[in-house]
Design an enzyme around this catalytic site. Structure first.
Site, PDB file in Angstrom:
ATOM      1  N   GLN A 187       4.260 -11.259  -0.209  1.00 20.53           N
ATOM      2  CA  GLN A 187       3.914 -12.478   0.537  1.00 20.53           C
ATOM      3  C   GLN A 187       3.284 -12.280   1.911  1.00 20.53           C
ATOM      4  O   GLN A 187       2.322 -12.966   2.261  1.00 20.53           O
ATOM      5  CB  GLN A 187       5.182 -13.353   0.695  1.00 20.53           C
ATOM      6  N   GLY A 217      14.832 -28.138  22.583  1.00 22.32           N
ATOM      7  CA  GLY A 217      14.258 -28.364  23.906  1.00 22.32           C
ATOM      8  C   GLY A 217      15.188 -29.174  24.789  1.00 22.32           C
ATOM      9  O   GLY A 217      16.381 -29.271  24.525  1.00 22.32           O
ATOM     10  N   GLY A 218      14.628 -29.752  25.837  1.00 22.57           N
ATOM     11  CA  GLY A 218      15.444 -30.474  26.809  1.00 22.57           C
ATOM     12  C   GLY A 218      15.742 -31.914  26.419  1.00 22.57           C
ATOM     13  O   GLY A 218      16.472 -32.604  27.121  1.00 22.57           O
ATOM     14  N   ASP A 271       7.765 -13.514   6.384  1.00 21.40           N
ATOM     15  CA  ASP A 271       6.602 -13.123   5.584  1.00 21.40           C
ATOM     16  C   ASP A 271       5.347 -13.877   6.025  1.00 21.40           C
ATOM     17  O   ASP A 271       4.418 -13.305   6.585  1.00 21.40           O
ATOM     18  CB  ASP A 271       6.860 -13.403   4.105  1.00 21.40           C
ATOM     19  N   GLU A 274      11.701 -10.819   3.486  1.00 19.01           N
ATOM     20  CA  GLU A 274      11.838 -12.024   4.305  1.00 19.01           C
ATOM     21  C   GLU A 274      13.183 -12.172   5.039  1.00 19.01           C
ATOM     22  O   GLU A 274      13.243 -12.260   6.259  1.00 19.01           O
ATOM     23  CB  GLU A 274      11.611 -13.249   3.394  1.00 19.01           C
TER      24      GLU A 274
HETATM   25  N1  CAO Z   1      -2.618   2.739  -7.189  1.00 19.33           N
HETATM   26  C1  CAO Z   1      -1.639   3.680  -7.202  1.00 19.33           C
HETATM   27  N2  CAO Z   1      -0.472   3.543  -6.554  1.00 19.33           N
HETATM   28  C2  CAO Z   1      -0.290   2.382  -5.870  1.00 19.33           C
HETATM   29  C3  CAO Z   1      -1.263   1.377  -5.818  1.00 19.33           C
HETATM   30  C4  CAO Z   1      -2.480   1.597  -6.529  1.00 19.33           C
HETATM   31  N3  CAO Z   1      -3.444   0.694  -6.520  1.00 19.33           N
HETATM   32  N4  CAO Z   1      -0.799   0.366  -5.081  1.00 19.33           N
HETATM   33  C5  CAO Z   1       0.432   0.727  -4.674  1.00 19.33           C
HETATM   34  N5  CAO Z   1       0.745   1.933  -5.147  1.00 19.33           N
HETATM   35  C6  CAO Z   1       1.956   2.689  -4.906  1.00 19.33           C
HETATM   36  C7  CAO Z   1       2.140   3.067  -3.479  1.00 19.33           C
HETATM   37  O1  CAO Z   1       1.309   4.155  -3.160  1.00 19.33           O
HETATM   38  C8  CAO Z   1       3.621   3.400  -3.427  1.00 19.33           C
HETATM   39  O2  CAO Z   1       3.816   4.696  -3.950  1.00 19.33           O
HETATM   40  P1  CAO Z   1       4.591   5.902  -3.179  1.00 19.33           P
HETATM   41  O3  CAO Z   1       5.860   5.299  -2.636  1.00 19.33           O
HETATM   42  O4  CAO Z   1       4.791   6.875  -4.275  1.00 19.33           O
HETATM   43  O5  CAO Z   1       3.726   6.386  -2.112  1.00 19.33           O
HETATM   44  C9  CAO Z   1       4.183   2.456  -4.464  1.00 19.33           C
HETATM   45  O6  CAO Z   1       3.085   1.903  -5.181  1.00 19.33           O
HETATM   46  C10 CAO Z   1       5.037   1.310  -4.020  1.00 19.33           C
HETATM   47  O7  CAO Z   1       4.685   0.790  -2.764  1.00 19.33           O
HETATM   48  P2  CAO Z   1       5.822   0.111  -1.865  1.00 19.33           P
HETATM   49  O8  CAO Z   1       6.853   1.120  -1.518  1.00 19.33           O
HETATM   50  O9  CAO Z   1       5.149  -0.571  -0.746  1.00 19.33           O
HETATM   51  O10 CAO Z   1       6.425  -1.008  -2.857  1.00 19.33           O
HETATM   52  P3  CAO Z   1       7.940  -1.431  -3.090  1.00 19.33           P
HETATM   53  O11 CAO Z   1       7.888  -2.434  -4.176  1.00 19.33           O
HETATM   54  O12 CAO Z   1       8.841  -0.265  -3.319  1.00 19.33           O
HETATM   55  O13 CAO Z   1       8.375  -2.120  -1.712  1.00 19.33           O
HETATM   56  C11 CAO Z   1       8.211  -3.755   0.054  1.00 19.33           C
HETATM   57  C12 CAO Z   1       8.011  -3.436  -1.437  1.00 19.33           C
HETATM   58  C13 CAO Z   1       7.660  -5.129   0.319  1.00 19.33           C
HETATM   59  C14 CAO Z   1       9.718  -3.719   0.397  1.00 19.33           C
HETATM   60  C15 CAO Z   1       7.492  -2.697   0.911  1.00 19.33           C
HETATM   61  O14 CAO Z   1       6.136  -2.645   0.507  1.00 19.33           O
HETATM   62  C16 CAO Z   1       7.547  -2.962   2.414  1.00 19.33           C
HETATM   63  O15 CAO Z   1       8.571  -2.749   3.071  1.00 19.33           O
HETATM   64  N6  CAO Z   1       6.429  -3.423   2.986  1.00 19.33           N
HETATM   65  C17 CAO Z   1       6.307  -3.659   4.413  1.00 19.33           C
HETATM   66  C18 CAO Z   1       7.032  -4.884   4.843  1.00 19.33           C
HETATM   67  C19 CAO Z   1       6.610  -6.104   4.088  1.00 19.33           C
HETATM   68  O16 CAO Z   1       5.464  -6.472   4.022  1.00 19.33           O
HETATM   69  N7  CAO Z   1       7.608  -6.795   3.570  1.00 19.33           N
HETATM   70  C20 CAO Z   1       7.424  -8.136   3.053  1.00 19.33           C
HETATM   71  C21 CAO Z   1       6.996  -8.187   1.693  1.00 19.33           C
HETATM   72  S1  CAO Z   1       6.953  -9.867   1.240  1.00 19.33           S
HETATM   73  O17 CAO Z   1       8.519 -10.294   1.077  1.00 19.33           O
END
Ligand code: CAO
Length: 423
Positions: A16, A246-247, A167, A138
């Site tokens: 998001q 607020g106030g 988000d 979030e």
């Molecule tokens: N081709 C190949 N690999 C890909 C890819 C693509 N096109 N797109 C993503 N990937 C891979 C990434 O390289 C990553 O791999 P490695 O960990 O091996 O390097 C993997 O997919 C997963 O990415 P991620 O760790 O970001 O995803 P997740 O689902 O485990 O975590 C989230 C999700 C949101 C917790 C994390 O991305 C995060 O903390 N983001 C920053 C904060 C944020 O935006 N949070 C809000 C999200 S909305 O609620």
């Protein structure tokens, strides 16, 4: 002509926060190329699905006006395509977990080598410090940014809010940083890094609560209901229920029908400037001159009783009648609108704030359109892309690959299958 026409965005966002940001850039006219993992795509495509095999509303409502390219960034050919994209785009937006982009080989140093004009924008959960490696969603941000501890009722637990301030709020902060960087680039010729941490974004939106934290050192917060109730303050800004921040004292009051309708309520603000009109309206004209009620400080210790009396009046009216009676008197009130009422509100449709969109897999649905209106840059909401729908178009038109090149990329497994809309 739109404000960001000609600007290309390499959109590496998911879920998001990041998609909120790139959707705004797309509505401003940027060409947003959403890069997704082949066969998988943004996880939200399949989350909270309401129509079998169709992209979810979670995905469609956050990814309008974008093009989708599926690309395996860990495949050698995929890396090559990715680097070409970095060279030809103006902005890269990502919200992967910390370090993920580095592990793909796209460090900030490498990005600058490839394209010194690139603006590299990230959402992370936390800024540099003890928690910078954490994955954040979030509600984690709402809790760590100070919102949850100050939301809810004094006698209840910390509470998260329905507004997605962690988000969508951070996506909005990031978009504002990107636009500033884009403007600075017109002078400097150089890109820069833009970071929006979700904790920081939430805290920015909770600014008034940090204000109150510091005011506590100088005495009780007299405008909080708890002051009038004689409940002592602790060391931290307390939860203040529906008190106004607020106030001007305010409260949510019951309206006619509250017994059966969970949203038959109004917010009512006893703004000092219209106090006399409030007294007349509710049938307490003596309060205009009674020294116990006539001034804001005199009222502070009896706000609960005052709002109880106003509520006796609001309970005789619907929330819309309250609005219609108070507005001409400049008494600020707000009906508690349900999502059903908002979805059915034709004035929001007319302004483009709520938009009906047609989608080849799921049919018609409602979305929230561009929340900011620019007189010279109108935003037309277009449906979200299917997974990999624009693979060939992007490889050929944006990156200049020939048909043979595209075949070789496909054979390498770097892009996977593309979905075509049967429209
Ligand atoms: N081709 C190949 N690999 C890909 C890819 C693509 N096109 N797109 C993503 N990937 C891979 C990434 O390289 C990553 O791999 P490695 O960990 O091996 O390097 C993997 O997919 C997963 O990415 P991620 O760790 O970001 O995803 P997740 O689902 O485990 O975590 C989230 C999700 C949101 C917790 C994390 O991305 C995060 O903390 N983001 C920053 C904060 C944020 O935006 N949070 C809000 C999200 S909305 O609620």
């Amino acid at each position: 002509m739109q404000a960001l026409k000609g600007i290309k965005v390499l959109d590496f966002t998911h879920v998001q926060s990041g998609p909120t940001c790139t959707q705004l850039l797309a509505w401003l006219g940027a060409d947003v190329i959403k890069v997704e993992r082949p066969g998988v795509g943004d996880a939200t495509r399949g989350q909270l699905r309401d129509v079998p095999n169709a992209d979810s509303l979670y995905f469609t409502m956050l990814n309008h006006n974008k093009r989708s390219l599926t690309l395996d960034s860990k495949n050698a050919k995929g890396k090559e395509v990715l680097e070409k994209l970095v060279k030809s785009c103006d902005i890269l937006v990502e919200n992967f977990a910390p370090g993920a982009l580095d592990r793909m080989g796209l460090t900030w140093e490498r990005i600058q080598e490839l394209n010194p004009r690139m603006i590299y924008a990230s959402v992370k959960g936390f800024g540099p410090g003890p928690y910078e490696e954490c994955k954040v969603y979030e509600n984690v941000a709402q809790c760590a940014g100070g919102s949850a501890s100050t939301t809810g009722f004094l006698d209840g637990p910390p509470t998260v809010t329905g507004a997605q301030i962690g988000d969508s709020g951070t996506g909005l902060h990031l978009a504002f940083g990107i636009l500033a960087a884009l403007y600075q680039r017109t002078h400097s010729g150089k890109g820069q890094r833009v970071l929006a941490a979700m904790q920081d974004g939430v805290l920015n939106l909770c600014r008034v609560k940090l204000r109150d934290q510091q005011r506590l050192a100088h005495g009780p917060l007299r405008e909080y209901s708890q002051f009038g109730q004689g409940i002592p303050f602790g060391e931290a800004t307390p939860r203040a229920g529906n008190d106004s921040g607020g106030g001007q004292p305010g409260k949510i009051l019951k309206c006619k029908g509250w017994e059966t309708d969970p949203n038959a309520y109004t917010y009512f603000i006893t703004q000092a400037a219209v106090w006399e009109k409030v007294c007349d309206l509710i049938g307490e004209p003596d309060w205009k001159t009674d020294p116990g009620y006539a001034t804001p400080p005199a009222r502070l210790d009896k706000l609960d009783a005052i709002f109880d009396r106003i509520e006796q009046w609001t309970m005789t009216k619907t929330k819309f009648e309250v609005m219609n009676l108070c507005n001409p008197l400049d008494i600020p009130v707000g009906p508690i609108l349900s999502m059903k009422e908002i979805a059915e509100d034709m004035s929001l449709r007319e302004t483009g704030t709520v938009v009906e969109v047609d989608h080849p897999e799921r049919g018609k649905y409602l979305t929230v359109g561009m929340p900011v209106k620019l007189s010279d840059s109108p935003a037309e909401v277009k449906r979200s892309p299917l997974l990999g729908e624009h693979n060939e178009e992007i490889l050929a038109e944006v990156l200049g690959y020939s048909a043979e090149d595209i075949e070789a990329i496909r054979a390498s497994g770097a892009i996977g299958a593309m979905k075509q809309a049967a429209e």
